[in-house]
Design a protein around this motif. Structure first.
Motif, short mmCIF file in Angstrom:
data_model
loop_
_atom_site.label_atom_id
_atom_site.label_comp_id
_atom_site.label_asym_id
_atom_site.label_seq_id
_atom_site.Cartn_x
_atom_site.Cartn_y
_atom_site.Cartn_z
N ILE A 70 0.88 -1.18 0.00
CA ILE A 70 0.00 0.00 0.00
C ILE A 70 0.91 1.22 0.00
N LEU A 71 0.90 1.94 -1.10
CA LEU A 71 1.82 3.06 -1.31
C LEU A 71 1.04 4.37 -1.23
N GLN A 72 1.29 5.13 -0.19
CA GLN A 72 0.64 6.43 0.00
C GLN A 72 1.62 7.52 -0.39
N LEU A 73 1.31 8.24 -1.47
CA LEU A 73 2.15 9.34 -1.93
C LEU A 73 1.58 10.64 -1.41
N LEU A 74 2.41 11.43 -0.74
CA LEU A 74 1.96 12.67 -0.10
C LEU A 74 2.86 13.82 -0.51
N ASN A 75 2.28 14.81 -1.12
CA ASN A 75 3.06 15.96 -1.56
C ASN A 75 3.59 16.72 -0.36
N ILE A 120 2.20 -4.48 3.19
CA ILE A 120 3.19 -3.54 3.72
C ILE A 120 2.68 -2.14 3.38
N THR A 121 2.68 -1.24 4.37
CA THR A 121 2.22 0.13 4.12
C THR A 121 3.41 1.08 4.14
N LEU A 122 3.58 1.81 3.04
CA LEU A 122 4.69 2.74 2.88
C LEU A 122 4.16 4.11 2.49
N LYS A 123 4.57 5.12 3.24
CA LYS A 123 4.26 6.49 2.88
C LYS A 123 5.51 7.13 2.28
N ILE A 124 5.35 7.81 1.17
CA ILE A 124 6.46 8.57 0.59
C ILE A 124 6.05 10.03 0.51
N TYR A 125 6.81 10.87 1.18
CA TYR A 125 6.62 12.31 1.15
C TYR A 125 7.62 12.89 0.15
N SER A 126 7.15 13.72 -0.75
CA SER A 126 8.05 14.25 -1.77
C SER A 126 7.42 15.46 -2.46
N ASN A 131 -0.87 13.68 -4.47
CA ASN A 131 -1.48 12.85 -3.43
C ASN A 131 -2.22 11.67 -4.06
N LEU A 132 -1.70 10.46 -3.81
CA LEU A 132 -2.29 9.24 -4.36
C LEU A 132 -2.12 8.12 -3.35
N THR A 133 -3.05 7.19 -3.36
CA THR A 133 -2.87 5.94 -2.63
C THR A 133 -3.08 4.80 -3.61
N LEU A 134 -2.03 3.98 -3.78
CA LEU A 134 -2.07 2.87 -4.71
C LEU A 134 -1.72 1.58 -3.98
N VAL A 135 -2.18 0.46 -4.53
CA VAL A 135 -1.83 -0.85 -3.99
C VAL A 135 -1.14 -1.64 -5.09
N ASP A 136 0.15 -1.92 -4.88
CA ASP A 136 0.91 -2.73 -5.82
C ASP A 136 0.72 -4.19 -5.45
N LEU A 137 0.13 -4.96 -6.35
CA LEU A 137 -0.21 -6.35 -6.06
C LEU A 137 0.78 -7.31 -6.71
N PRO A 138 0.92 -8.53 -6.15
CA PRO A 138 1.85 -9.50 -6.74
C PRO A 138 1.58 -9.72 -8.22
N GLY A 139 2.67 -9.88 -8.98
CA GLY A 139 2.53 -10.10 -10.41
C GLY A 139 1.91 -11.45 -10.72
N ILE A 140 1.06 -11.46 -11.71
CA ILE A 140 0.34 -12.67 -12.11
C ILE A 140 1.33 -13.67 -12.73
N THR A 141 1.27 -14.90 -12.26
CA THR A 141 2.13 -15.95 -12.81
C THR A 141 1.32 -17.23 -12.93
N LYS A 142 1.76 -18.13 -13.78
CA LYS A 142 1.04 -19.38 -13.98
C LYS A 142 1.89 -20.60 -13.62
N VAL A 143 3.21 -20.44 -13.60
CA VAL A 143 4.09 -21.59 -13.38
C VAL A 143 4.88 -21.40 -12.09
N PRO A 144 4.74 -22.29 -11.12
CA PRO A 144 5.51 -22.17 -9.88
C PRO A 144 7.00 -22.43 -10.14
N VAL A 145 7.85 -21.70 -9.40
CA VAL A 145 9.29 -21.91 -9.52
C VAL A 145 9.86 -22.21 -8.14
N GLY A 146 10.99 -22.95 -8.11
CA GLY A 146 11.63 -23.25 -6.84
C GLY A 146 10.69 -23.98 -5.90
N ASP A 147 10.59 -23.45 -4.68
CA ASP A 147 9.75 -24.08 -3.65
C ASP A 147 8.34 -23.52 -3.60
#
Length: 322
Positions: A70-75, A120-126, A131-147
């Motif tokens: 959860i990315l909160q951008l704050l001017n 994970i919630t992260l605020k970035i002041y800059s 002013n935006l609040t975005l949620v970066d979600l795991p990338g879509i995959t079809k094939v498991p790798v490793g464990d």
């Protein structure tokens, strides 16, 4: 209340939600969210870093985003980051922000590329952000790798669905231009919950990597697979640019030059690129509806009872209409 006042209320609402969580009270907070959905190599991380103007997200092969961010951008006049799990600590080095995301991800998921729905919630002041609040979600995959578990595809889908099925969630469906749009996993998931395309914005990346003699004009003009809010083209830094430490601000200038000079896109150049996308999303924040209701209003004085604030309207507009 004017737009400036409504923008100022966004960080206030974020703080209220955090405060209630800290003292163990629930808060039903219908703040519009912007969920970023895409495949592993769609360019999601680069889009978010362009918004911030800094490199701060983990990179690598396979699933890099293994917990929702959860990315909160704050001017702000100052530039730093703060994590909800590291209260009181200011991160002024954006390399440290990346390392903290990696560390906090491993704390819950281990090092075997597993995933977790706990955000994970992260605020970035800059001074460089809107002013935006975005949620970066795991990338879509079809094939498991490793464990990774055999059902990793369905685990990721479940996490994504927890966010995008909500009616107050705007879906940023990120798709590379050098793939078949009809087979876009991001657009397929968006269509499952938003069949009319009322709350989906298509983000088309890697336009500069298309085969010679081809272009995405029909897509960007919203004629191929139409969405109510249309499509916005983005040109991210290449891996070579990243390895060579190309400055993001310089990359944004290159992006603008690309659209202004490309024969297929120059007629729509003003409605393409990262800055335009950022402005559109900021308008969504100030033109959407916030409802606040706490679960224990009887414990508050009458003057502090939670109220419903009609801050925004959810009318859909074409990108050019904002």
């Amino acid at each position: 209340m004017g737009n400036r006042g409504m923008e100022d209320l966004i960080p206030l609402v974020n703080r209220l939600q955090e405060a209630l969580s800290t003292v163990g009270q629930s808060c039903s907070l219908h703040l519009p969210q912007i969920a970023v959905v895409g495949g592993q190599s769609a360019g999601k991380s680069s889009v978010l870093e362009n918004f911030v103007g800094r490199d701060f997200l983990p990179r690598g092969s396979g699933i890099v985003t293994r917990r929702p961010l959860i990315l909160q951008l704050l001017n702000s006049s100052a530039e730093y980051g703060e994590f909800f799990h590291c209260k009181g600590r200011k991160f002024t080095d954006f390399g440290d922000i990346r390392r903290e995301i990696e560390s906090e991800t491993r704390r819950l998921t281990g090092s075997n590329k597993g995933i977790s729905p706990v955000p994970i919630t992260l605020k970035i002041y800059s001074p460089h952000v809107l002013n935006l609040t975005l949620v970066d979600l795991p990338g879509i995959t079809k094939v498991p790798v490793g464990d990774q578990p055999a059902d990793i595809e369905y685990q990721i889908r479940d996490i994504i669905m927890q966010y995008i099925c909500k009616e107050n969630c705007l879906i940023l469906a990120v798709t590379p231009a050098n793939t078949d749009l009809a087979n876009s996993d991001a657009l397929k998931l968006a269509k499952d919950v938003d069949p009319q395309g009322q709350r989906t914005i298509g983000v088309i990346t890697k336009l500069d990597l298309m085969d010679k003699g081809t272009d995405a004009k029909e897509i960007l003009e919203n004629r191929l697979l139409p969405l109510r809010r249309g499509y916005i083209g983005i040109v991210n830094r290449s891996q070579k640019d990243i390895d060579g430490n190309k400055d993001i601000m310089a990359a944004l200038e290159s992006e603008r030059d690309f659209f202004m000079s490309h024969p297929a896109y120059k007629h729509i150049a003003e409605r393409m690129g990262t800055p335009y996308l950022q402005r559109i999303l900021n308008q969504v924040n100030v033109n959407s509806r916030v409802r606040i209701s706490a679960m224990y209003p009887s414990q508050l004085p009458a003057s502090e009872q939670p109220k419903q604030y009609e801050l925004f309207s959810t009318d859909c507009k074409e990108p050019g209409e904002f």
